[in-house]
Design an enzyme around this catalytic site. Sequence first.
Site, mmCIF file in Angstrom:
data_model
loop_
_atom_site.group_PDB
_atom_site.id
_atom_site.type_symbol
_atom_site.label_atom_id
_atom_site.label_comp_id
_atom_site.label_asym_id
_atom_site.label_seq_id
_atom_site.Cartn_x
_atom_site.Cartn_y
_atom_site.Cartn_z
ATOM 1 N N CYS A 1 0.864 -1.174 0.000
ATOM 2 C CA CYS A 1 0.000 0.000 0.000
ATOM 3 C C CYS A 1 0.900 1.223 0.000
ATOM 4 O O CYS A 1 1.673 1.420 0.941
ATOM 5 C CB CYS A 1 -0.927 0.017 1.207
ATOM 6 S SG CYS A 1 -1.878 1.548 1.365
ATOM 7 N N GLY B 1 -3.486 1.988 -6.368
ATOM 8 C CA GLY B 1 -4.542 2.199 -7.346
ATOM 9 C C GLY B 1 -4.321 3.447 -8.171
ATOM 10 O O GLY B 1 -4.591 3.467 -9.386
ATOM 11 N N HIS C 1 -4.724 -4.947 -10.008
ATOM 12 C CA HIS C 1 -5.628 -3.819 -10.255
ATOM 13 C C HIS C 1 -6.346 -3.979 -11.583
ATOM 14 O O HIS C 1 -5.779 -4.479 -12.561
ATOM 15 C CB HIS C 1 -4.854 -2.498 -10.262
ATOM 16 C CG HIS C 1 -4.319 -2.121 -8.919
ATOM 17 N ND1 HIS C 1 -5.052 -1.404 -7.999
ATOM 18 C CD2 HIS C 1 -3.129 -2.400 -8.323
ATOM 19 C CE1 HIS C 1 -4.329 -1.235 -6.895
ATOM 20 N NE2 HIS C 1 -3.167 -1.845 -7.071
ATOM 21 N N GLU D 1 -11.507 -1.268 -3.040
ATOM 22 C CA GLU D 1 -10.312 -2.018 -2.649
ATOM 23 C C GLU D 1 -10.643 -3.451 -2.262
ATOM 24 O O GLU D 1 -11.596 -3.700 -1.515
ATOM 25 C CB GLU D 1 -9.605 -1.318 -1.479
ATOM 26 C CG GLU D 1 -8.783 -0.122 -1.898
ATOM 27 C CD GLU D 1 -7.687 0.192 -0.896
ATOM 28 O OE1 GLU D 1 -6.782 -0.663 -0.719
ATOM 29 O OE2 GLU D 1 -7.721 1.269 -0.307
ATOM 30 N N CYS E 1 -6.267 5.129 -2.626
ATOM 31 C CA CYS E 1 -5.449 3.922 -2.759
ATOM 32 C C CYS E 1 -4.207 4.307 -3.546
ATOM 33 O O CYS E 1 -4.318 4.687 -4.717
ATOM 34 C CB CYS E 1 -6.223 2.814 -3.459
ATOM 35 S SG CYS E 1 -5.242 1.326 -3.790
#
Length: 276
Positions: free
Chosen positions: A71, A223, A162, A211, A220
């Site tokens: 993350c 992301g 993703h 998510e 995110c």
Amino acid sequence: MKFAKMQGTGNDYIYVDCFDESIDDPPAAAKFLSDRHFGIGSDGLVLILPSDRADFKMDIYNSDGSRAKMCGNAARCVAKYVCDSKMTDKDMISLETLSGIKYINIYKTDGKVTSAQVNMGSPMLKSRDIPALIESDTVISRPLEVGKKVYSVTCLSMGNPHCVIFTSGVEKMDIETPGRIIENHEVFPDRVNVEFAEVLSRHRVRMRVWERGSGETLACGTGACATVVAMVENGLADRDSDVKVELIGGTLTINYDETVYMTGAATEVFEGRVTL
């Protein structure tokens, strides 16, 4: 147990310094602590650990107890935590994650970390590496049937999977219904994070994210990186050019050439103690 709640563009996690603390059952702790009614409330739990490969190690658990590999927002907050707590005096740290070692440049104001830039590494575009069970080598603007609707998707991995969908009117659209289905679609054996992105220019994009393991969150980091990579791969943005990604929780700056760099704020919300 001592903890700090921190957020990066609204992506909030509970951080525990495991140099001093220990958690016997991190998945159960993540589910309990992340509950916004009966716990502290967060998108998940981040453990800051010793590493024999880097300066520090980050271990992440989503709010449903599942483990996350990486993350970007959390990585920036870890950098702030270890610097502000005087665990290091470096301006650049290395951080071990389940998706490899990440390098973070740290920016301070009046001795406190306010933002950081994370070298997120190179995206993985091969279907087998995402993983995505689609009969093509890469997943760039490919059709994906979801119920009675077909979406054009671009998929990649930033250390976690993703699926980026370019659309319009992203601020008002319902992302929960398609997001939940796509997250658990049979094409994605490890589930997937889903980004709904509205391109505003070659240097600006508005994005909302569903998510994996957490539902919709305010931001995110991986992301945002995936969205800019998808823009470049679809000819919607230029390589080695800063793109502002506008999320509900704030804005991140992403630059993608061969490597992806993410720059954004890191903020402490509060510190406290909790009994598990």
